[in-house]
Scaffold this motif. Structure first.
Motif, PDB file in Angstrom:
ATOM      1  N   ALA A   1       0.889  -1.063   0.087  1.00 10.76           N
ATOM      2  CA  ALA A   1      -0.007   0.190  -0.047  1.00 10.76           C
ATOM      3  C   ALA A   1       0.968   1.214  -0.080  1.00 10.76           C
ATOM      4  O   ALA A   1       0.547   2.193  -0.768  1.00 10.76           O
ATOM      5  N   PHE A   2       1.971   1.111   0.808  1.00 14.11           N
ATOM      6  CA  PHE A   2       2.973   2.276   0.835  1.00 14.11           C
ATOM      7  C   PHE A   2       3.297   2.391  -0.646  1.00 14.11           C
ATOM      8  O   PHE A   2       3.542   3.924  -1.017  1.00 14.11           O
ATOM      9  N   ARG A   3       3.994   1.600  -1.333  1.00 15.74           N
ATOM     10  CA  ARG A   3       4.421   1.790  -2.530  1.00 15.74           C
ATOM     11  C   ARG A   3       3.386   2.146  -3.675  1.00 15.74           C
ATOM     12  O   ARG A   3       3.743   2.996  -4.309  1.00 15.74           O
ATOM     13  N   TRP A   4       2.222   1.773  -3.554  1.00 16.65           N
ATOM     14  CA  TRP A   4       1.022   2.205  -4.392  1.00 16.65           C
ATOM     15  C   TRP A   4       0.948   3.706  -4.237  1.00 16.65           C
ATOM     16  O   TRP A   4       0.739   4.558  -4.949  1.00 16.65           O
ATOM     17  N   ALA A   5       0.948   4.124  -2.999  1.00 14.05           N
ATOM     18  CA  ALA A   5       0.886   5.571  -2.622  1.00 14.05           C
ATOM     19  C   ALA A   5       1.958   6.219  -3.329  1.00 14.05           C
ATOM     20  O   ALA A   5       1.720   7.489  -3.656  1.00 14.05           O
ATOM     21  N   GLU A   6       3.123   5.857  -3.338  1.00 14.51           N
ATOM     22  CA  GLU A   6       4.268   6.566  -3.889  1.00 14.51           C
ATOM     23  C   GLU A   6       4.085   6.794  -5.217  1.00 14.51           C
ATOM     24  O   GLU A   6       4.336   7.819  -5.873  1.00 14.51           O
ATOM     25  N   VAL A   7       3.702   5.528  -5.896  1.00 13.97           N
ATOM     26  CA  VAL A   7       3.316   5.559  -7.393  1.00 13.97           C
ATOM     27  C   VAL A   7       2.051   6.606  -7.540  1.00 13.97           C
ATOM     28  O   VAL A   7       2.371   7.362  -8.913  1.00 13.97           O
ATOM     29  N   ALA A   8       1.154   6.302  -6.848  1.00 18.85           N
ATOM     30  CA  ALA A   8      -0.122   7.329  -7.174  1.00 18.85           C
ATOM     31  C   ALA A   8       0.342   8.913  -7.165  1.00 18.85           C
ATOM     32  O   ALA A   8      -0.121   9.713  -7.877  1.00 18.85           O
ATOM     33  N   GLU A   9       1.329   9.037  -6.093  1.00 12.96           N
ATOM     34  CA  GLU A   9       1.630  10.725  -6.155  1.00 12.96           C
ATOM     35  C   GLU A   9       2.401  10.892  -7.370  1.00 12.96           C
ATOM     36  O   GLU A   9       2.195  11.870  -7.867  1.00 12.96           O
ATOM     37  N   LYS A  10       3.240   9.970  -7.874  1.00 16.82           N
ATOM     38  CA  LYS A  10       4.205  10.496  -8.762  1.00 16.82           C
ATOM     39  C   LYS A  10       3.397  10.419 -10.016  1.00 16.82           C
ATOM     40  O   LYS A  10       3.430  11.158 -10.996  1.00 16.82           O
ATOM     41  N   LYS A  11       2.700   9.238 -10.558  1.00 20.26           N
ATOM     42  CA  LYS A  11       2.288   9.103 -11.848  1.00 20.26           C
ATOM     43  C   LYS A  11       0.797   9.596 -12.001  1.00 20.26           C
ATOM     44  O   LYS A  11       0.388   9.869 -13.171  1.00 20.26           O
ATOM     45  N   LEU A  12       0.074   9.691 -10.764  1.00 21.07           N
ATOM     46  CA  LEU A  12      -1.374  10.300 -10.814  1.00 21.07           C
ATOM     47  C   LEU A  12      -1.500  11.622 -10.427  1.00 21.07           C
ATOM     48  O   LEU A  12      -2.724  12.061 -10.424  1.00 21.07           O
ATOM     49  N   ASP A  13      -0.402  12.213  -9.950  1.00 25.12           N
ATOM     50  CA  ASP A  13      -0.665  13.476  -9.447  1.00 25.12           C
ATOM     51  C   ASP A  13      -1.391  13.590  -8.249  1.00 25.12           C
ATOM     52  O   ASP A  13      -2.278  14.383  -8.067  1.00 25.12           O
ATOM     53  N   MET A  14      -1.418  12.506  -7.596  1.00 20.25           N
ATOM     54  CA  MET A  14      -2.399  12.440  -6.240  1.00 20.25           C
ATOM     55  C   MET A  14      -1.644  13.140  -4.852  1.00 20.25           C
ATOM     56  O   MET A  14      -0.339  12.784  -4.903  1.00 20.25           O
ATOM     57  N   ASP A  15      -2.344  13.615  -4.026  1.00 16.88           N
ATOM     58  CA  ASP A  15      -1.896  13.993  -2.785  1.00 16.88           C
ATOM     59  C   ASP A  15      -2.102  12.718  -1.860  1.00 16.88           C
ATOM     60  O   ASP A  15      -3.407  12.612  -1.635  1.00 16.88           O
ATOM     61  N   CYS A  16      -1.188  11.798  -1.345  1.00 18.29           N
ATOM     62  CA  CYS A  16      -1.377  10.771  -0.436  1.00 18.29           C
ATOM     63  C   CYS A  16      -0.965  11.105   0.993  1.00 18.29           C
ATOM     64  O   CYS A  16       0.328  11.461   1.182  1.00 18.29           O
ATOM     65  N   THR A  17      -1.664  10.539   1.887  1.00 15.71           N
ATOM     66  CA  THR A  17      -1.314  10.494   3.193  1.00 15.71           C
ATOM     67  C   THR A  17      -1.228   9.225   3.786  1.00 15.71           C
ATOM     68  O   THR A  17      -2.422   8.740   3.616  1.00 15.71           O
ATOM     69  N   TYR A  18      -0.252   8.725   4.461  1.00  9.05           N
ATOM     70  CA  TYR A  18      -0.399   7.489   4.989  1.00  9.05           C
ATOM     71  C   TYR A  18      -0.159   7.197   6.359  1.00  9.05           C
ATOM     72  O   TYR A  18       0.834   7.894   6.818  1.00  9.05           O
ATOM     73  N   GLU A  19      -0.901   6.653   7.054  1.00  9.75           N
ATOM     74  CA  GLU A  19      -1.084   6.740   8.660  1.00  9.75           C
ATOM     75  C   GLU A  19      -1.192   5.221   9.032  1.00  9.75           C
ATOM     76  O   GLU A  19      -1.860   4.343   8.484  1.00  9.75           O
ATOM     77  N   GLU A  20       0.011   4.816   9.621  1.00 13.31           N
ATOM     78  CA  GLU A  20       0.158   3.657  10.396  1.00 13.31           C
ATOM     79  C   GLU A  20      -0.723   3.534  11.437  1.00 13.31           C
ATOM     80  O   GLU A  20      -0.517   4.562  12.259  1.00 13.31           O
ATOM     81  N   GLY A  21      -1.251   2.383  11.574  1.00 20.03           N
ATOM     82  CA  GLY A  21      -2.080   2.309  13.060  1.00 20.03           C
ATOM     83  C   GLY A  21      -1.516   0.630  13.671  1.00 20.03           C
ATOM     84  O   GLY A  21      -0.738  -0.054  12.721  1.00 20.03           O
ATOM     85  N   LYS A  22      -2.234   0.461  14.820  1.00 16.92           N
ATOM     86  CA  LYS A  22      -1.945  -0.990  15.328  1.00 16.92           C
ATOM     87  C   LYS A  22      -2.448  -1.831  14.657  1.00 16.92           C
ATOM     88  O   LYS A  22      -2.053  -2.971  14.330  1.00 16.92           O
ATOM     89  N   ALA A  23      -3.890  -2.002  14.200  1.00 22.71           N
ATOM     90  CA  ALA A  23      -4.591  -2.877  13.555  1.00 22.71           C
ATOM     91  C   ALA A  23      -4.820  -2.745  12.288  1.00 22.71           C
ATOM     92  O   ALA A  23      -5.049  -3.576  11.522  1.00 22.71           O
ATOM     93  N   HIS A  24      -4.729  -1.533  11.676  1.00 20.77           N
ATOM     94  CA  HIS A  24      -4.578  -1.253  10.241  1.00 20.77           C
ATOM     95  C   HIS A  24      -4.137   0.173   9.818  1.00 20.77           C
ATOM     96  O   HIS A  24      -4.147   0.952  10.835  1.00 20.77           O
ATOM     97  N   ASP A  25      -3.947   0.546   8.790  1.00 17.63           N
ATOM     98  CA  ASP A  25      -3.127   1.644   8.303  1.00 17.63           C
ATOM     99  C   ASP A  25      -4.257   2.492   7.336  1.00 17.63           C
ATOM    100  O   ASP A  25      -5.345   1.603   6.862  1.00 17.63           O
ATOM    101  N   LEU A  26      -4.111   3.712   7.159  1.00 20.04           N
ATOM    102  CA  LEU A  26      -5.196   4.389   6.363  1.00 20.04           C
ATOM    103  C   LEU A  26      -4.269   5.324   5.450  1.00 20.04           C
ATOM    104  O   LEU A  26      -3.359   5.893   5.570  1.00 20.04           O
TER     105      LEU A  26
END
Length: 144
Positions: A21-46
């Motif tokens: 998911a983190f790698r997808w977010a990196e690619v989405a920012e670069k290739k799709l001009d998206m602003d992505c925020t990655y938040e890690e959690g204990k049970a799940h990330d967002l």
């Protein structure tokens, strides 16, 4: 507005799902001009993402991905196509033993194909210039 909701179960565990998911977010920012925020959690990330015409969240769990996206009016016209592409790509990745490796390979293949399409090729109807005519140098004059 058009909404997309996709849930896919997986057996990756949280750490491997997080890396994908983190790698997808990196690619989405670069290739799709998206602003992505990655938040890690204990049970799940967002992963929250946003760009003109689209926004949403990807919930990353130890055993499932849950995508909720909202498309604006212009992209909403292509909802079915966008949703089917996301489903197809995600399902193909999750079939692999190592989805992150498969993602990188797919990305490389896409970039190679994209680069080949955009290489400069000679135009089919290129303008041909006639070769310059040779100009004969004037004969040397004899001194009188």
């Amino acid at each position: 507005m058009a909404d997309i909701h996709i849930v896919r179960e997986h057996g990756l565990g949280l750490e491997r799902a997080r890396k994908l998911a983190f790698r997808w977010a990196e690619v989405a920012e670069k290739k799709l001009d998206m602003d992505c925020t990655y938040e890690e959690g204990k049970a799940h990330d967002l992963v929250s993402f946003k760009r003109p015409g689209a926004s949403g969240e990807l919930k990353v769990g130890k055993d499932r991905f849950e995508l909720n996206a909202r498309l604006g009016m212009l992209l909403g016209v292509f909802k079915a196509r966008i949703e089917s592409e996301i489903v197809r790509n995600l399902d193909e990745l999750l079939e692999h033993e190592d989805p992150l490796y498969a993602f990188e390979q797919g990305l490389h293949k896409h970039e190679t194909r994209h680069a080949a399409k955009h290489e400069k090729k000679p135009a089919k109807h290129a303008e041909h210039k006639a070769p310059a005519k040779a100009v004969k140098a004037p004969a040397a004059r004899k001194a009188k």
